[in-house]
Design a protein around this motif. Structure first.
Motif, PDB file in Angstrom:
ATOM      1  N   ASN A  10      34.894  30.868  25.178  1.00  0.00           N
ATOM      2  CA  ASN A  10      35.407  32.195  25.505  1.00  0.00           C
ATOM      3  C   ASN A  10      36.621  32.452  24.627  1.00  0.00           C
ATOM      4  N   VAL A  11      36.465  33.344  23.651  1.00  0.00           N
ATOM      5  CA  VAL A  11      37.576  33.651  22.740  1.00  0.00           C
ATOM      6  C   VAL A  11      38.387  34.853  23.218  1.00  0.00           C
ATOM      7  N   ALA A  12      38.153  35.252  24.475  1.00  0.00           N
ATOM      8  CA  ALA A  12      38.881  36.391  25.053  1.00  0.00           C
ATOM      9  C   ALA A  12      39.404  36.045  26.442  1.00  0.00           C
ATOM     10  N   MET A  13      40.037  34.878  26.565  1.00  0.00           N
ATOM     11  CA  MET A  13      40.620  34.478  27.840  1.00  0.00           C
ATOM     12  C   MET A  13      41.692  35.505  28.221  1.00  0.00           C
ATOM     13  N   GLN A  14      41.756  35.841  29.513  1.00  0.00           N
ATOM     14  CA  GLN A  14      42.650  36.891  29.978  1.00  0.00           C
ATOM     15  C   GLN A  14      43.926  36.376  30.642  1.00  0.00           C
ATOM     16  N   GLY A  15      43.925  35.114  31.069  1.00  0.00           N
ATOM     17  CA  GLY A  15      45.036  34.588  31.848  1.00  0.00           C
ATOM     18  C   GLY A  15      46.373  34.641  31.127  1.00  0.00           C
ATOM     19  N   THR A  16      47.432  34.773  31.954  1.00  0.00           N
ATOM     20  CA  THR A  16      48.794  34.770  31.420  1.00  0.00           C
ATOM     21  C   THR A  16      49.607  33.604  31.972  1.00  0.00           C
ATOM     22  N   THR A  17      48.986  32.822  32.885  1.00  0.00           N
ATOM     23  CA  THR A  17      49.647  31.639  33.449  1.00  0.00           C
ATOM     24  C   THR A  17      48.695  30.453  33.374  1.00  0.00           C
ATOM     25  N   LYS A  18      49.245  29.265  33.499  1.00  0.00           N
ATOM     26  CA  LYS A  18      48.428  28.055  33.496  1.00  0.00           C
ATOM     27  C   LYS A  18      47.379  28.126  34.599  1.00  0.00           C
ATOM     28  N   SER A  19      47.772  28.547  35.774  1.00  0.00           N
ATOM     29  CA  SER A  19      46.860  28.635  36.907  1.00  0.00           C
ATOM     30  C   SER A  19      45.696  29.579  36.616  1.00  0.00           C
ATOM     31  N   ILE A  21      44.486  30.491  33.687  1.00  0.00           N
ATOM     32  CA  ILE A  21      43.629  29.906  32.649  1.00  0.00           C
ATOM     33  C   ILE A  21      42.743  28.819  33.243  1.00  0.00           C
ATOM     34  N   LEU A  22      43.319  27.944  34.074  1.00  0.00           N
ATOM     35  CA  LEU A  22      42.515  26.880  34.690  1.00  0.00           C
ATOM     36  C   LEU A  22      41.416  27.467  35.573  1.00  0.00           C
ATOM     37  N   ARG A  23      41.697  28.555  36.260  1.00  0.00           N
ATOM     38  CA  ARG A  23      40.662  29.228  37.072  1.00  0.00           C
ATOM     39  C   ARG A  23      39.548  29.780  36.179  1.00  0.00           C
ATOM     40  N   GLU A  24      39.935  30.392  35.068  1.00  0.00           N
ATOM     41  CA  GLU A  24      38.925  30.921  34.142  1.00  0.00           C
ATOM     42  C   GLU A  24      38.045  29.796  33.598  1.00  0.00           C
ATOM     43  N   LEU A  25      38.658  28.672  33.260  1.00  0.00           N
ATOM     44  CA  LEU A  25      37.890  27.537  32.743  1.00  0.00           C
ATOM     45  C   LEU A  25      36.957  26.972  33.814  1.00  0.00           C
ATOM     46  N   ALA A  26      37.436  26.881  35.048  1.00  0.00           N
ATOM     47  CA  ALA A  26      36.588  26.386  36.145  1.00  0.00           C
ATOM     48  C   ALA A  26      35.399  27.320  36.368  1.00  0.00           C
ATOM     49  N   ASP A  37      31.184  23.499  41.883  1.00  0.00           N
ATOM     50  CA  ASP A  37      32.109  24.272  42.706  1.00  0.00           C
ATOM     51  C   ASP A  37      33.375  24.567  41.900  1.00  0.00           C
ATOM     52  N   ALA A  38      33.571  25.849  41.582  1.00  0.00           N
ATOM     53  CA  ALA A  38      34.717  26.240  40.749  1.00  0.00           C
ATOM     54  C   ALA A  38      36.045  25.917  41.423  1.00  0.00           C
ATOM     55  N   ALA A  39      36.158  26.191  42.718  1.00  0.00           N
ATOM     56  CA  ALA A  39      37.426  25.950  43.419  1.00  0.00           C
ATOM     57  C   ALA A  39      37.762  24.461  43.441  1.00  0.00           C
ATOM     58  N   GLY A  40      36.766  23.633  43.684  1.00  0.00           N
ATOM     59  CA  GLY A  40      36.996  22.188  43.702  1.00  0.00           C
ATOM     60  C   GLY A  40      37.391  21.655  42.342  1.00  0.00           C
ATOM     61  N   PHE A  41      36.721  22.128  41.292  1.00  0.00           N
ATOM     62  CA  PHE A  41      37.053  21.672  39.946  1.00  0.00           C
ATOM     63  C   PHE A  41      38.429  22.193  39.535  1.00  0.00           C
ATOM     64  N   TYR A  42      38.737  23.433  39.892  1.00  0.00           N
ATOM     65  CA  TYR A  42      40.067  23.984  39.615  1.00  0.00           C
ATOM     66  C   TYR A  42      41.148  23.094  40.237  1.00  0.00           C
ATOM     67  N   LYS A  43      40.934  22.686  41.470  1.00  0.00           N
ATOM     68  CA  LYS A  43      41.904  21.824  42.151  1.00  0.00           C
ATOM     69  C   LYS A  43      42.076  20.505  41.389  1.00  0.00           C
ATOM     70  N   ASP A  44      40.964  19.936  40.919  1.00  0.00           N
ATOM     71  CA  ASP A  44      41.044  18.683  40.165  1.00  0.00           C
ATOM     72  C   ASP A  44      41.784  18.875  38.838  1.00  0.00           C
ATOM     73  N   LEU A  45      41.560  20.005  38.175  1.00  0.00           N
ATOM     74  CA  LEU A  45      42.298  20.294  36.941  1.00  0.00           C
ATOM     75  C   LEU A  45      43.799  20.393  37.232  1.00  0.00           C
ATOM     76  N   CYS A  46      44.156  21.069  38.328  1.00  0.00           N
ATOM     77  CA  CYS A  46      45.568  21.213  38.706  1.00  0.00           C
ATOM     78  C   CYS A  46      46.203  19.860  39.034  1.00  0.00           C
TER      79      CYS A  46
END
Length: 147
Positions: A10-19, A21-26, A37-46
């Motif tokens: 994705n060359v058009a990520m929209q996030g402006t904070t680490k959180s 961006i991590l949600r977009e990646l999840a 599960d995006a929420a579970g993976f997001y938590k693991d990334l965090c």
């Protein structure tokens, strides 16, 4: 399935904070069928970010996590116009992310991918192409490193 696909870039990520961006990646990981599960993976990334920063420097971060929510090894690439504070090693903001997806039991694969990519991130030509290339160019570039 392939470790990396054009749909995982994705060359058009929209996030402006680490959180954000991590949600977009999840979410991108789920869309590509690599995470259950995006929420579970997001938590693991965090949780991984809480251990120490994945901000490599030079505007690039390598967020990653071994996770029970990852169904198969994968690599995602994100790039955005926003400069995002990431607590990178060089103190500079980040606008390009290489996200490693590794199942909980994939320790060796995790280390192999991280090592191969880290070595290339000191190559100005590689970094330049990562920051400016099209999805197909990025796919070829990263696949050339991880294969």
């Amino acid at each position: 399935m392939e470790i990396m696909m054009t749909s995982g870039i994705n060359v058009a990520m929209q996030g402006t904070t680490k959180s954000e961006i991590l949600r977009e990646l999840a979410d991108l990981a789920v869309e590509n069928g690599k995470v259950t599960d995006a929420a579970g993976f997001y938590k693991d990334l965090c949780l991984r970010e809480d251990e120490s920063t994945t901000g490599f420097g030079g505007g690039i971060a390598i967020p990653h996590a071994k996770s029970a929510f990852v169904s198969e090894v994968g690599v995602l690439v994100g790039r955005g116009a926003n400069l995002v504070e990431w607590e990178a090693m060089d103190g500079q903001p980040v606008q390009c992310w290489i996200c490693l997806l590794v199942p909980e039991t994939g320790g060796q694969e995790h280390l192999r991918l991280l090592s191969q990519l880290s070595r290339k991130l000191v190559d100005p030509e590689f970094v330049g192409k990562l920051k400016t290339g099209t999805e197909n160019e990025i796919l070829a570039l990263v696949q050339g490193v991880i294969s």
